[in-house]
Motif scaffolding. Structure first.
Motif, PDB file in Angstrom:
ATOM      1  N   LEU A   1     -31.569 -66.773  30.081  1.00  0.00           N
ATOM      2  CA  LEU A   1     -30.864 -65.589  30.563  1.00  0.00           C
ATOM      3  C   LEU A   1     -30.305 -65.872  31.950  1.00  0.00           C
ATOM      4  N   ALA A   2     -29.088 -65.411  32.181  1.00  0.00           N
ATOM      5  CA  ALA A   2     -28.463 -65.592  33.493  1.00  0.00           C
ATOM      6  C   ALA A   2     -27.434 -64.489  33.704  1.00  0.00           C
ATOM      7  N   ASP A   3     -27.127 -64.227  34.951  1.00  0.00           N
ATOM      8  CA  ASP A   3     -26.095 -63.254  35.289  1.00  0.00           C
ATOM      9  C   ASP A   3     -24.720 -63.875  35.035  1.00  0.00           C
ATOM     10  N   LEU A   4     -23.870 -63.179  34.283  1.00  0.00           N
ATOM     11  CA  LEU A   4     -22.572 -63.746  33.924  1.00  0.00           C
ATOM     12  C   LEU A   4     -21.707 -64.010  35.145  1.00  0.00           C
TER      13      LEU A   4
ATOM     14  N   PHE B   1     -26.093 -59.878  26.819  1.00  0.00           N
ATOM     15  CA  PHE B   1     -27.303 -59.076  26.684  1.00  0.00           C
ATOM     16  C   PHE B   1     -27.130 -57.701  27.335  1.00  0.00           C
ATOM     17  N   LEU B   2     -26.755 -57.682  28.612  1.00  0.00           N
ATOM     18  CA  LEU B   2     -26.500 -56.416  29.304  1.00  0.00           C
ATOM     19  C   LEU B   2     -24.993 -56.212  29.368  1.00  0.00           C
ATOM     20  N   ASN B   3     -24.491 -55.297  28.554  1.00  0.00           N
ATOM     21  CA  ASN B   3     -23.054 -55.084  28.460  1.00  0.00           C
ATOM     22  C   ASN B   3     -22.470 -54.549  29.761  1.00  0.00           C
ATOM     23  N   LYS B   4     -23.257 -53.809  30.524  1.00  0.00           N
ATOM     24  CA  LYS B   4     -22.842 -53.372  31.863  1.00  0.00           C
ATOM     25  C   LYS B   4     -23.811 -53.953  32.877  1.00  0.00           C
ATOM     26  N   ALA B   5     -23.260 -54.493  33.960  1.00  0.00           N
ATOM     27  CA  ALA B   5     -24.120 -55.034  35.008  1.00  0.00           C
ATOM     28  C   ALA B   5     -24.985 -53.922  35.598  1.00  0.00           C
ATOM     29  N   PRO B   6     -26.246 -54.223  35.903  1.00  0.00           N
ATOM     30  CA  PRO B   6     -27.148 -53.200  36.449  1.00  0.00           C
ATOM     31  C   PRO B   6     -27.035 -53.033  37.957  1.00  0.00           C
ATOM     32  N   TYR B   7     -26.002 -53.639  38.574  1.00  0.00           N
ATOM     33  CA  TYR B   7     -25.849 -53.571  40.021  1.00  0.00           C
ATOM     34  C   TYR B   7     -25.833 -52.120  40.493  1.00  0.00           C
ATOM     35  N   ALA B   8     -26.546 -51.876  41.583  1.00  0.00           N
ATOM     36  CA  ALA B   8     -26.594 -50.515  42.117  1.00  0.00           C
ATOM     37  C   ALA B   8     -26.941 -50.547  43.604  1.00  0.00           C
ATOM     38  N   ILE B   9     -26.578 -49.484  44.269  1.00  0.00           N
ATOM     39  CA  ILE B   9     -27.081 -49.212  45.608  1.00  0.00           C
ATOM     40  C   ILE B   9     -28.041 -48.044  45.476  1.00  0.00           C
TER      41      ILE B   9
ATOM     42  N   TYR C   1     -22.853 -49.314  40.102  1.00  0.00           N
ATOM     43  CA  TYR C   1     -21.491 -49.831  40.248  1.00  0.00           C
ATOM     44  C   TYR C   1     -20.614 -49.416  39.070  1.00  0.00           C
ATOM     45  N   ALA C   2     -21.196 -49.444  37.871  1.00  0.00           N
ATOM     46  CA  ALA C   2     -20.421 -49.118  36.672  1.00  0.00           C
ATOM     47  C   ALA C   2     -19.914 -47.683  36.693  1.00  0.00           C
ATOM     48  N   ASP C   3     -20.578 -46.805  37.450  1.00  0.00           N
ATOM     49  CA  ASP C   3     -20.142 -45.409  37.553  1.00  0.00           C
ATOM     50  C   ASP C   3     -19.026 -45.233  38.563  1.00  0.00           C
ATOM     51  N   TYR C   4     -18.742 -46.301  39.318  1.00  0.00           N
ATOM     52  CA  TYR C   4     -17.719 -46.224  40.369  1.00  0.00           C
ATOM     53  C   TYR C   4     -16.596 -47.237  40.154  1.00  0.00           C
ATOM     54  N   GLY C   5     -16.333 -47.533  38.898  1.00  0.00           N
ATOM     55  CA  GLY C   5     -15.161 -48.337  38.567  1.00  0.00           C
ATOM     56  C   GLY C   5     -15.390 -49.800  38.267  1.00  0.00           C
ATOM     57  N   SER C   6     -16.613 -50.309  38.433  1.00  0.00           N
ATOM     58  CA  SER C   6     -16.861 -51.720  38.145  1.00  0.00           C
ATOM     59  C   SER C   6     -16.912 -51.945  36.635  1.00  0.00           C
ATOM     60  N   VAL C   7     -16.258 -52.996  36.169  1.00  0.00           N
ATOM     61  CA  VAL C   7     -16.268 -53.339  34.739  1.00  0.00           C
ATOM     62  C   VAL C   7     -17.082 -54.600  34.473  1.00  0.00           C
TER      63      VAL C   7
END
Length: 349
Positions: A94-97, A118-126, A219-225
């Motif tokens: 497993l690795a971050d794309l 595996f994770l269709n949306k990155a889990p990045y968040a603040i 991030y995905a809620d603020y425009g990140s794809v």
């Protein structure tokens, strides 16, 4: 001469009958006769509920049913899993794309590719606290964000800030150790931290921070794809054992289905693999990662594991805000979808 011809004919008939008998043996018996293919698989971090599909593929015999003997080890992060795959120490990992994309841009990079998203949306968040005056993404202006060493989310922060009208110069970054990320935020020593939504946010609740005091800006809620974690493969293993790669992905897909349909059993299996894990904590972690990162609209439409070329291209623009490409990659440079299960097998009901 007639006698010799008769003997020859009888022997030829016996040969063909024995050949037909062998061909008639069910495929499952033939498969059982073959030794399983040994596979070294690396997780990018210690086992928790996020790894449930892989854990269930192992504990519920899905890998074994595919003729695989999978040994799982734990790496120290995406950089480590990519290194293991490039060197051949691991076959799949497993690795971050987005980290893989940056790695592949290096002059001496091995031709490592992703074969399953595996994770269709990155889990990045603040993750911030309302009690520190952060109630909206825009209110990070003038605040201090804690950034752990090797953090992946901070690399796309410039793109997120620009898209949402935030001046980077107005948000201070403080370098911290990953071990003190949640403790410093819970103690009020930071206004926010970058990280993964299913890690920091859940861990902070476990530290006693009230849920209504937490502000989680995904991030995905603020425009990140951006896509998130993917399964990557060693190039030589993929070339030498293509069917083993396909078998692995079929088992993982089946494990994903089990984790979705049987979350309680998934948590049982995960907790058994952890050292002192909290059932309640891991149940919440699984719920979050399934809802936010795995069962996305794209997955519900197209199925598990795939990658959309247009979205991939858009994600490169986000990476380019903080990274200068030597050569902008194509989808084919980074992702090989030929090992995926058939579309019908990847659909989620």
């Amino acid at each position: 001469m007639r006698s010799l011809a008769t003997i020859f004919s009888r022997r030829l008939l016996a040969f063909w009958l024995s050949t037909l008998s062998l061909a008639a043996i069910p495929a499952t018996h033939a498969d059982e006769a073959r030794p399983p293919v040994a596979v070294q698989f690396s997780l990018d971090r210690a086992i928790d509920a996020v790894a449930a599909p892989f854990v269930m593929a192992s504990t519920r015999g899905l890998f074994r049913a595919e003729g695989l003997n999978v040994s799982t080890n734990v790496a120290s992060g995406t950089r480590d899993t990519i290194t293991r795959i490039a060197s051949g120490a691991s076959d799949l990992a497993l690795a971050d794309l987005n980290a893989l994309i940056r790695y592949r841009d290096g002059a001496d990079a091995a031709p490592v590719k992703a074969v399953f998203v595996f994770l269709n949306k990155a889990p990045y968040a603040i993750v911030a606290r309302h009690s520190r005056g952060v109630s909206a993404l825009s209110s990070l202006d003038g605040k201090t964000i804690g950034v752990a060493d090797g953090d992946l989310a901070i690399r796309l922060w410039p793109a997120l800030a620009r898209r949402n009208g935030i001046k980077l110069a107005n948000v201070k970054q403080e370098k911290i150790s990953p071990a003190v990320r949640e403790p410093m935020l819970s103690a009020g020593q930071l206004d926010a931290v970058t990280g993964f939504s299913y890690l920091s946010a859940v861990n902070l609740r476990n530290r006693g921070v009230p849920a209504d005091d937490l502000a989680v800006f995904r991030y995905a809620d603020y425009g990140s794809v951006a896509y998130g974690t993917v399964v990557i493969v060693n190039p030589k293993f993929a070339a030498d054992r293509p069917e083993a790669v396909r078998s692995f992905l079929r088992a993982v897909t089946a494990g994903m289905r089990l984790a979705i349909s049987q979350p309680a059993q998934a948590i049982d299996d995960v907790i058994a693999q952890m050292d002192g894990g909290s059932r309640e904590l891991e149940r919440e972690r699984l719920r979050i990662v399934m809802h936010d990162n795995i069962l996305t609209d794209d997955v519900k439409r197209d199925g598990l594991g795939g990658l959309d070329p247009a979205r991939f291209e858009a994600s490169l623009g986000e990476i380019a805000e903080d990274f200068s490409f030597r050569k902008r990659p194509s989808v084919a440079d980074i992702f090989d979808g030929t090992f995926l299960p058939d579309p019908a097998g990847r659909k989620i009901d």
